[in-house]
Design a protein around this motif. Structure first.
Motif, short mmCIF file in Angstrom:
data_model
loop_
_atom_site.label_atom_id
_atom_site.label_comp_id
_atom_site.label_asym_id
_atom_site.label_seq_id
_atom_site.Cartn_x
_atom_site.Cartn_y
_atom_site.Cartn_z
N LYS A 83 3.81 15.95 -18.17
CA LYS A 83 4.74 15.92 -17.04
C LYS A 83 6.09 16.38 -17.61
CE LYS A 83 6.51 12.48 -13.80
NZ LYS A 83 6.44 11.06 -13.44
N ARG A 86 -2.55 7.34 -7.83
CA ARG A 86 -1.78 8.55 -8.15
C ARG A 86 -2.47 9.24 -9.31
NH1 ARG A 86 4.60 6.58 -7.65
NH2 ARG A 86 4.27 5.57 -5.63
N GLU A 128 -1.77 10.71 -11.90
CA GLU A 128 -0.68 10.92 -12.85
C GLU A 128 -1.09 11.95 -13.91
OE1 GLU A 128 2.25 9.57 -12.63
OE2 GLU A 128 2.06 7.68 -11.53
N ILE A 138 -0.76 -0.97 -18.88
CA ILE A 138 -0.80 -0.95 -17.41
C ILE A 138 0.51 -0.47 -16.79
CG2 ILE A 138 -2.61 -2.68 -17.15
CD1 ILE A 138 -0.37 -4.78 -16.76
N ARG A 144 1.74 2.65 -16.55
CA ARG A 144 1.48 3.80 -15.69
C ARG A 144 -0.02 4.04 -15.65
NH1 ARG A 144 4.78 7.12 -13.82
NH2 ARG A 144 6.36 6.82 -15.41
N PHE A 150 -3.42 1.46 -9.13
CA PHE A 150 -2.57 0.29 -9.38
C PHE A 150 -2.28 -0.41 -8.06
CE2 PHE A 150 1.44 2.26 -7.96
CZ PHE A 150 1.11 3.60 -8.02
N ILE A 174 0.52 -2.10 -5.46
CA ILE A 174 1.93 -2.02 -5.13
C ILE A 174 2.31 -3.20 -4.25
CG2 ILE A 174 2.64 -0.78 -3.05
CD1 ILE A 174 3.41 1.57 -4.82
N GLU A 232 11.40 1.80 -15.70
CA GLU A 232 11.52 1.35 -14.30
C GLU A 232 10.50 0.24 -14.00
OE1 GLU A 232 11.30 4.42 -11.27
OE2 GLU A 232 10.50 2.99 -9.80
N LEU A 233 11.03 -0.83 -13.42
CA LEU A 233 10.16 -1.93 -13.00
C LEU A 233 9.99 -1.87 -11.48
CD1 LEU A 233 8.76 -4.66 -13.50
CD2 LEU A 233 11.00 -5.72 -13.65
N GLU A 234 11.10 -1.70 -10.80
CA GLU A 234 11.08 -1.69 -9.33
C GLU A 234 12.07 -0.64 -8.84
OE1 GLU A 234 11.11 -5.47 -7.45
OE2 GLU A 234 12.00 -4.73 -5.59
N GLY A 235 11.70 0.07 -7.79
CA GLY A 235 12.61 1.05 -7.19
C GLY A 235 13.10 0.54 -5.85
N SER A 287 10.31 -1.56 -3.86
CA SER A 287 8.90 -1.31 -4.15
C SER A 287 8.61 -1.54 -5.64
CB SER A 287 8.60 0.14 -3.77
OG SER A 287 7.33 0.50 -4.20
N VAL A 288 7.63 -2.38 -5.90
CA VAL A 288 7.28 -2.65 -7.30
C VAL A 288 5.77 -2.65 -7.48
CG1 VAL A 288 7.49 -5.17 -6.89
CG2 VAL A 288 7.47 -4.31 -9.22
N GLY A 289 5.31 -2.13 -8.60
CA GLY A 289 3.90 -2.20 -8.94
C GLY A 289 3.59 -3.60 -9.44
N ARG A 320 2.95 -3.47 -13.11
CA ARG A 320 4.16 -3.33 -13.93
C ARG A 320 4.91 -4.64 -14.02
NH1 ARG A 320 7.38 2.32 -13.25
NH2 ARG A 320 5.45 3.46 -13.64
P1 ATP Z 1 7.82 6.59 -12.01
O1 ATP Z 1 9.13 7.34 -12.04
O2 ATP Z 1 7.68 5.55 -13.07
O3 ATP Z 1 6.62 7.49 -11.88
P2 ATP Z 1 8.23 6.37 -9.26
O4 ATP Z 1 9.71 6.48 -9.18
O5 ATP Z 1 7.37 7.50 -8.88
O6 ATP Z 1 7.81 5.79 -10.68
P3 ATP Z 1 7.88 4.80 -6.95
O7 ATP Z 1 7.23 5.88 -6.18
O8 ATP Z 1 9.26 4.38 -6.61
O9 ATP Z 1 7.78 5.09 -8.48
O10 ATP Z 1 6.90 3.53 -6.96
C1 ATP Z 1 7.36 2.23 -6.80
C2 ATP Z 1 6.91 1.34 -7.92
O11 ATP Z 1 5.50 1.43 -8.10
C3 ATP Z 1 7.49 1.68 -9.29
O12 ATP Z 1 8.75 1.10 -9.46
C4 ATP Z 1 6.47 1.06 -10.21
O13 ATP Z 1 6.70 -0.34 -10.35
C5 ATP Z 1 5.17 1.25 -9.45
N1 ATP Z 1 4.42 2.42 -9.93
C6 ATP Z 1 4.62 3.71 -9.59
N2 ATP Z 1 3.74 4.51 -10.20
C7 ATP Z 1 2.93 3.69 -10.93
C8 ATP Z 1 1.80 3.91 -11.77
N3 ATP Z 1 1.32 5.13 -11.97
N4 ATP Z 1 1.22 2.85 -12.37
C9 ATP Z 1 1.70 1.60 -12.16
N5 ATP Z 1 2.76 1.33 -11.37
C10 ATP Z 1 3.37 2.36 -10.76
#
Ligand code: ATP
Length: 455
Positions: free
Chosen positions: A103, A180, A182, A189, A191, A195, A197, A264-267, A306-308, A311
């Protein structure tokens, strides 16, 4: 002395998680599948507790929130309207030498991190998984596995308004699987490709978004701290305009200091009325709200934290992990908040002798309807304490031969390893009080502090 989390490595954590049944690689006997993980007996309890703590704080303890559970597969028009089909993409580069894919956002230099090879030009890669509905695998049957749960809540906005009996501001919350594809997964765990959410859409009157954005940032930061996360390991990163998603006017990430650094933990996104307006335009259905106080019709703005779940679990585990030397041996312990601990109380008879086992089983039977309780009569008591420490069990109840005479049991506290001796009849109320935060040295009637070497 305790050496708090500073010396935690991911290798140690992954190995502890396997050893104690928290998390295993998915389909491990076939070599695993990258980015997929299985929760074992201890892990699933931890996960349920994390999700439960979130649900309680976001939905059940509030008057302005409605819970929902929408489907993973949705009409593909949802993802066209939301912009995911065209823009839920990551910039992908490939190494011309070893052909590993990366990426582009994650790379510090413009060369392959593995072999320093030259990279291809970036191309956008849509990270939504596709599958087919019905027996014919063609374009008309294509559906997506949801990459977030948010859209399920936006398309249900009018259902929530008409059945939820709420006035703005109010929110819709849900938890569920997201997928996703990815480009690179990793850090256990942190990424993964599948997962869970936990997120909510908080609908507000346009013009009030800045106030609510700040409100939710503070609420969410406080939630982690209430559940034991060290505030020095949390930080807020406010996004620059150029880093915002296409739908957002402001965004902030709550970051945690993981063993490899801040992540990042939570957005938290200030999403305007973008999603509701997109769905309104694409479906032809109104997404307006009638404000009967001001007699206005408008499309609400949205703030979305939003938080995983996975995570969050990783952060809770990293923060709770501790090592110390006790009687010349390493003690590994998870200092989980009692609400999160997979097992709350372990009942440990000192021997398997019949009369002792009978009393211990009675105690176990009386406690297990109240909280997650484990019964363990294997191995030496010290080994059993260590096992419960590694599971993060806040209290162990030991039944010994004296218990048969005095009808008392010993409670041992995980964090201090202190012990108190209390009448068996008071065990349930004492443990309930301790789990709710009462100081360990407060004794029930007839109880006493045990003076002995900690173990
Ligand atoms: P990142 O930049 O880490 O890819 P993102 O900004 O795409 O994350 P969001 O779309 O805002 O993430 O997703 C909200 C939350 O979901 C994130 O803060 C994270 O806690 C969780 N999350 C996102 N992608 C993953 C993943 N691939 N695996 C586990 N948790 C995830």
């Amino acid at each position: 002395m305790s050496e708090k989390a500073g010396n935690l490595t991911m290798e140690k954590l992954v190995s502890l998680c396997q050893r104690r049944g928290f998390i295993f690689p998915s389909s491990d006997i076939y070599g695993g599948l990258s980015g997929c993980w299985d929760y074992g007996p201890a892990g699933i309890e931890l996960k349920r507790n994390v999700k439960e703590a979130w649900w309680r704080s976001i939905v059940q303890e509030r008057d302005d929130m409605l819970g929902m559970d929408t489907s993973i597969l949705m009409n593909p028009k949802v993802w066209e309207a939301s912009g995911h089909v065209t823009s839920f993409s990551d910039p992908l580069v490939e190494c011309k030498n070893c052909h590993l894919r990366w990426k582009a956002d994650d790379l510090r230099e413009n060369k392959c991190p593995t072999c320093s090879g030259e990279l291809t030009e970036e191309r956008m890669f849509n990270t939504m998984f596709k599958t087919f509905v019905g027996p014919v695998e063609d374009d008309t049957a294509t559906v997506y596995l949801r990459p977030e749960t948010a859209q399920g809540m936006f398309v249900n906005f009018q259902n929530a308004v008409s059945t939820g009996r709420k006035r703005l501001p109010f929110g819709i919350a849900q938890q569920g699987k997201a997928f996703r594809n990815e480009i690179t997964t990793g850090n256990f765990i942190f990424r993964s490709r599948e997962f869970e959410i936990m997120e909510f859409e908080y609908f507000i009157k346009p013009g009030t978004q800045d106030k609510w954005f700040e409100y939710w940032i503070n609420e969410r930061l406080a939630w982690y701290q209430k559940l034991g996360i060290d505030k020095d390991r949390l930080q807020l990163h406010r996004k620059k305009k150029e880093d915002l998603a296409h739908y957002a006017i402001a965004g902030a990430d709550i970051e945690y200091n993981f063993p490899w650094g801040w992540g990042e933990l939570e957005g938290i996104a200030n999403r305007t009325d973008y999603d509701l307006k997109q769905h309104s335009a694409a479906s032809g259905k109104s997404m307006e709200y009638y404000d009967d106080e001001t007699k206005e019709h408008y499309v609400p703005y949205v703030v979305e934290p939003s938080v995983g779940a996975d995570r969050a679990i990783l952060a809770f585990m990293c923060d709770a992990y501790d090592e110390e030397t006790v009687k010349d041996e390493l003690r590994v312990v998870f200092h989980f908040h009692p609400d999160l601990a997979p097992v709350k109380v372990a009942v440990l008879p000192l021997s398997r002798k019949e009369n002792l086992a009978a009393l211990a089983k009675d105690v176990y039977g009386a406690l297990r309807p109240c909280f997650a309780t484990q019964y363990d009569d294997t191995q030496a008591i010290g080994r059993r304490y260590r096992r419960q420490d590694e599971l993060g069990t806040p209290y162990c109840v030991t039944i010994d031969f004296a218990s048969l005479e005095d009808n008392m049991a010993t409670i041992r506290e995980r964090d201090s390893m202190d012990q108190i001796r209390v009448p068996v009849a008071t065990l349930k109320t004492t443990l309930l009080a301790k789990l709710a935060g009462e100081d360990f040295s407060i004794l029930p009637e007839g109880g006493r502090i045990q003076k002995q070497v900690k173990s």
